[in-house]
Design a protein around this motif. Structure first.
Motif, PDB file in Angstrom:
ATOM      1  N   HIS A  12       4.928   4.646   3.074  1.00  0.00           N
ATOM      2  CA  HIS A  12       5.309   4.448   4.471  1.00  0.00           C
ATOM      3  C   HIS A  12       5.345   2.954   4.799  1.00  0.00           C
ATOM      4  O   HIS A  12       6.305   2.430   5.341  1.00  0.00           O
ATOM      5  N   ASN A  13       4.289   2.271   4.433  1.00  0.00           N
ATOM      6  CA  ASN A  13       4.196   0.844   4.748  1.00  0.00           C
ATOM      7  C   ASN A  13       5.199   0.008   3.946  1.00  0.00           C
ATOM      8  O   ASN A  13       5.677  -1.020   4.424  1.00  0.00           O
TER       9      ASN A  13
ATOM     10  N   GLY B 131       0.811  -1.217   0.000  1.00  0.00           N
ATOM     11  CA  GLY B 131       0.000   0.000   0.000  1.00  0.00           C
ATOM     12  C   GLY B 131       0.840   1.260   0.000  1.00  0.00           C
ATOM     13  O   GLY B 131       1.554   1.547  -0.956  1.00  0.00           O
ATOM     14  N   SER B 132       0.798   2.003   1.094  1.00  0.00           N
ATOM     15  CA  SER B 132       1.445   3.314   1.139  1.00  0.00           C
ATOM     16  C   SER B 132       2.968   3.205   1.091  1.00  0.00           C
ATOM     17  O   SER B 132       3.534   2.160   1.450  1.00  0.00           O
TER      18      SER B 132
END
Ligand code: TXA
Ligand code: MG
Length: 346
Positions: free
Chosen positions: A287-288, A284-285
């Protein structure tokens, strides 16, 4: 030596004050820590990691006030940035004070200072009363560990203790920014992209960051050789930019060759037994993806594919740091032409 994963902070503190090395958790990756003011402890860090002596260490401290205890010629902008992002995944390179031993900085007259945000690491600094030198807790050139078990796999038998602080919640190493030119030329340089992005630093400091430095300048490990004393030295000092040895070309690498590709969909839809295909989009993001990147690289490395394939991510924000790590971990590039795989070495 038996390596044990422990939870007790006081044992960790004793290791530091006794001049030993121990793995400690930070919010970015696990570190291999020792008393920064004790040259013998720092030497042990280099030995355990098999790290070349020209690659300086980050010194971890507990407060913004300590920056001027170990560094000097500190510009106002640094404090603006530190107020916003420290404690956190950002490291400041400033002119060093005498008190920092030369072995920590590999003889450079600058020192890298970071205030980590992991409560256990902060406790160790606070109780021991020491600044703590710590590179990532991997063998030189390998992937940084992001949990205690991955440290164990990396350093089993080489250290006594790993302080377990859980899974790192940032997952890639800190952004390293240098202020050594700031007072003279008004510029800040990013020596290693990380979780705190160039855009965020520019916003807070009001300074435009030199776009040329970054990780584009690269040192090739082959340019180094062992000297008689066992120390690895540049063959041609002149040719090599030692601004930050974290710019080494081959770094963060799994043992299985990793190839970057723009054709990840091909690999996802055509089963190739030899290929371990990592689809970062499943995280996903950005960040992730950062949080999981090193863990997933290790996981695929252990599966013993002939090679691993992965795509870069969008090149903005944290994506810049993710792509930096992927590029350094990679052996080259693979593309598809007439249904055939074309491997291009780095
Ligand atoms: O997130 C992190 O920064 C982790 C955790 C453990 O704090 N530490 C880490 O350390 O990544 P290490 O040693 O793996 O990377 C430190 C980077 C290297 O690229 C090194 O060359 C650079 O910081 N560095 C350290 N001191 C420097 C200095 N005086 N001038 C320029 N670069 C420096
Ligand atoms: Mg490292």
């Amino acid at each position: 030596m038996i390596t044990r994963i422990i939870k007790d902070v006081n044992t960790a503190v004793k290791e530091i004050t006794d001049g030993n090395v121990i793995s400690l958790p930070t919010e970015t990756v696990y570190g291999l820590a020792g008393d920064a003011l004790n040259p013998d402890a720092v030497l042990k860090i280099f030995e355990v990691k098999n790290r070349p002596s020209f690659n300086p260490l980050i010194v971890h401290i507990n407060s913004i006030d300590d920056i001027s205890v170990y560094g000097e010629e500190i510009p106002e902008e640094l404090y603006k940035i530190a107020e916003k992002f420290s404690p956190g995944p950002i490291t400041y390179v400033v002119k060093k004070k005498q008190i920092i031993p030369d072995i920590v900085t590999a003889g450079l007259d600058s020192v890298a200072l970071r205030i980590p945000a992991h409560p256990l690491f902060s406790e160790v600094i606070r109780i021991s009363g020491k600044p703590v030198a710590a590179p990532s807790a991997n063998m030189f050139g390998r992937i940084s560990p992001t949990n205690a078990l991955d440290v164990l796999k990396e350093l089993n038998g080489k250290i006594k203790f790993i302080l377990d602080g859980g899974e790192c919640n940032v997952g890639i190493e800190s952004t390293v920014i240098s202020f050594t030119e700031a007072l003279r030329s008004g510029t800040i340089n990013i020596l290693r992209p990380g979780f705190i992005t160039k855009e965020e630093i520019e916003d807070v400091s009001g300074i435009k960051i030199n776009p040329e430095i970054n990780s584009g300048q690269v040192i090739v490990y082959n340019n180094y050789r062992e000297t008689d004393s066992g120390i690895i030295k540049p063959v041609e000092d002149r040719e090599i930019n030692l601004l930050s040895p974290g710019m080494l070309k081959n770094h963060y690498a799994p043992l299985t060759p990793l190839f970057l590709t723009d054709d990840i969909d091909y690999f996802l839809t055509n089963y190739i037994p030899a290929a371990g295909v990592i689809n970062l989009e499943t995280f996903g993001s950005l960040h992730n993806i950062a949080v999981n990147l090193f863990r997933v690289l290790r996981e695929y490395d252990e599966k013993k594919f002939e090679y691993i394939v992965v795509s870069k991510v969008k090149n903005f924000g944290i994506g810049t740091a993710i792509n930096d790590r992927l590029t350094k971990a990679s052996a080259g590039f693979v593309r598809i032409q007439n249904n055939e795989l074309i491997f291009i070495g780095k």
